[in-house]
Design a protein around this motif. Structure first.
Motif, mmCIF file in Angstrom:
data_model
loop_
_atom_site.group_PDB
_atom_site.id
_atom_site.type_symbol
_atom_site.label_atom_id
_atom_site.label_comp_id
_atom_site.label_asym_id
_atom_site.label_seq_id
_atom_site.Cartn_x
_atom_site.Cartn_y
_atom_site.Cartn_z
ATOM 1 N N LEU A 24 0.807 -1.213 0.000
ATOM 2 C CA LEU A 24 0.000 0.000 0.000
ATOM 3 C C LEU A 24 0.843 1.268 0.000
ATOM 4 C CD1 LEU A 24 -2.728 -1.037 2.603
ATOM 5 C CD2 LEU A 24 -2.797 -1.260 0.107
ATOM 6 N N PHE A 25 2.013 1.199 0.647
ATOM 7 C CA PHE A 25 2.893 2.365 0.703
ATOM 8 C C PHE A 25 4.320 1.909 0.905
ATOM 9 C CE2 PHE A 25 5.328 5.441 3.185
ATOM 10 C CZ PHE A 25 5.263 6.538 2.341
ATOM 11 N N ALA A 26 5.251 2.601 0.284
ATOM 12 C CA ALA A 26 6.681 2.396 0.508
ATOM 13 C C ALA A 26 7.367 3.732 0.275
ATOM 14 C CB ALA A 26 7.233 1.326 -0.426
ATOM 15 N N PHE A 78 -4.362 3.346 -4.236
ATOM 16 C CA PHE A 78 -4.617 3.054 -2.826
ATOM 17 C C PHE A 78 -5.029 4.282 -2.014
ATOM 18 C CE2 PHE A 78 -1.241 0.030 -4.229
ATOM 19 C CZ PHE A 78 -2.073 -1.067 -4.330
ATOM 20 N N GLN A 79 -5.209 5.439 -2.648
ATOM 21 C CA GLN A 79 -5.548 6.659 -1.922
ATOM 22 C C GLN A 79 -6.849 6.540 -1.137
ATOM 23 O OE1 GLN A 79 -5.361 9.949 -4.646
ATOM 24 N NE2 GLN A 79 -3.121 9.939 -4.679
ATOM 25 N N GLY A 80 -7.788 5.720 -1.600
ATOM 26 C CA GLY A 80 -9.054 5.537 -0.904
ATOM 27 C C GLY A 80 -8.920 4.838 0.431
ATOM 28 N N LYS A 81 -7.823 4.136 0.660
ATOM 29 C CA LYS A 81 -7.601 3.432 1.925
ATOM 30 C C LYS A 81 -7.038 4.349 3.005
ATOM 31 C CE LYS A 81 -6.890 -1.115 -0.142
ATOM 32 N NZ LYS A 81 -7.974 -1.847 0.490
ATOM 33 N N PHE A 82 -6.505 5.506 2.614
ATOM 34 C CA PHE A 82 -5.863 6.439 3.533
ATOM 35 C C PHE A 82 -6.732 7.676 3.725
ATOM 36 C CE2 PHE A 82 -2.484 3.857 1.832
ATOM 37 C CZ PHE A 82 -1.584 3.699 2.871
ATOM 38 N N SER A 83 -6.558 8.332 4.859
ATOM 39 C CA SER A 83 -7.242 9.599 5.124
ATOM 40 C C SER A 83 -6.256 10.541 5.807
ATOM 41 C CB SER A 83 -8.470 9.368 6.001
ATOM 42 O OG SER A 83 -8.089 8.836 7.254
ATOM 43 N N LYS A 84 -6.681 11.779 5.988
ATOM 44 C CA LYS A 84 -5.850 12.762 6.690
ATOM 45 C C LYS A 84 -6.329 12.883 8.134
ATOM 46 C CE LYS A 84 -2.872 14.248 3.696
ATOM 47 N NZ LYS A 84 -1.458 14.042 3.906
ATOM 48 N N GLY A 85 -5.391 12.857 9.069
ATOM 49 C CA GLY A 85 -5.717 12.979 10.478
ATOM 50 C C GLY A 85 -5.782 14.425 10.924
ATOM 51 N N ALA A 86 -6.151 14.632 12.170
ATOM 52 C CA ALA A 86 -6.317 15.967 12.732
ATOM 53 C C ALA A 86 -5.008 16.750 12.774
ATOM 54 C CB ALA A 86 -6.906 15.860 14.134
ATOM 55 N N VAL A 141 -3.400 8.690 7.635
ATOM 56 C CA VAL A 141 -3.940 7.652 8.517
ATOM 57 C C VAL A 141 -4.442 6.470 7.693
ATOM 58 C CG1 VAL A 141 -5.703 7.142 10.250
ATOM 59 C CG2 VAL A 141 -4.609 9.390 10.213
ATOM 60 N N LEU A 142 -4.095 5.255 8.144
ATOM 61 C CA LEU A 142 -4.593 4.014 7.560
ATOM 62 C C LEU A 142 -5.246 3.206 8.673
ATOM 63 C CD1 LEU A 142 -4.768 1.866 5.260
ATOM 64 C CD2 LEU A 142 -2.568 1.008 6.107
ATOM 65 N N SER A 143 -6.526 2.870 8.528
ATOM 66 C CA SER A 143 -7.214 2.030 9.511
ATOM 67 C C SER A 143 -6.906 0.566 9.237
ATOM 68 C CB SER A 143 -8.725 2.256 9.440
ATOM 69 O OG SER A 143 -9.041 3.553 9.848
ATOM 70 N N ILE A 144 -6.586 -0.181 10.312
ATOM 71 C CA ILE A 144 -6.299 -1.608 10.184
ATOM 72 C C ILE A 144 -7.135 -2.380 11.204
ATOM 73 C CG2 ILE A 144 -3.953 -1.210 9.337
ATOM 74 C CD1 ILE A 144 -2.953 -2.073 12.153
ATOM 75 N N THR A 145 -7.293 -3.685 10.968
ATOM 76 C CA THR A 145 -7.993 -4.528 11.933
ATOM 77 C C THR A 145 -7.016 -5.350 12.771
ATOM 78 O OG1 THR A 145 -8.300 -6.225 10.248
ATOM 79 C CG2 THR A 145 -10.108 -4.671 10.577
ATOM 80 N N SER A 146 -5.833 -5.639 12.219
ATOM 81 C CA SER A 146 -4.787 -6.361 12.946
ATOM 82 C C SER A 146 -3.520 -6.325 12.106
ATOM 83 C CB SER A 146 -5.202 -7.815 13.217
ATOM 84 O OG SER A 146 -5.322 -8.514 11.996
ATOM 85 N N GLY A 147 -2.442 -6.880 12.664
ATOM 86 C CA GLY A 147 -1.211 -6.943 11.891
ATOM 87 C C GLY A 147 0.005 -7.139 12.770
#
Length: 92
Positions: A12-14, A59-67, A72-78
């Motif tokens: 997703l990012f490097a 992959f831009q739809g998976k990321f957002s901008k934080g405050a 920011v990337l939301s994950i469930t585990s890893g």
């Protein structure tokens, strides 16, 4: 430091970043340049990235901008590994 975020579908990012904050199983923690080597499990939450970040348009739809202006990337585990100024996040 160099950050690589890998999901089961793709990388997703490097690229170079100034800091990474992750949701560890014992609480959120941040890594900066020259952080001690670490290996940790991650829980549901947000991976927060600071720096001049350029996300591939696929992959831009998976990321957002934080405050605070972080990416920011939301994950469930890893898992995460930091060694020799390279951070690898394996995220679901």
């Amino acid at each position: 430091m160099y950050l690589e975020i890998v999901s089961p579908e793709a990388t997703l990012f490097a690229g170079e970043v100034t800091s990474v904050t992750v949701p560890g199983i014992n609480g959120e923690f941040q890594m900066l340049q020259n952080h001690a080597p670490i290996l940790s499990l991650l829980q549901e939450g947000n991976v927060k990235i600071k720096g001049d970040i350029k996300i591939d348009e696929d992959f831009q739809g998976k990321f957002s901008k934080g405050a605070d202006g972080e990416t920011v990337l939301s994950i469930t585990s890893g898992t995460i590994e930091m060694k020799d100024n390279k951070v690898i996040v394996l995220a679901d």
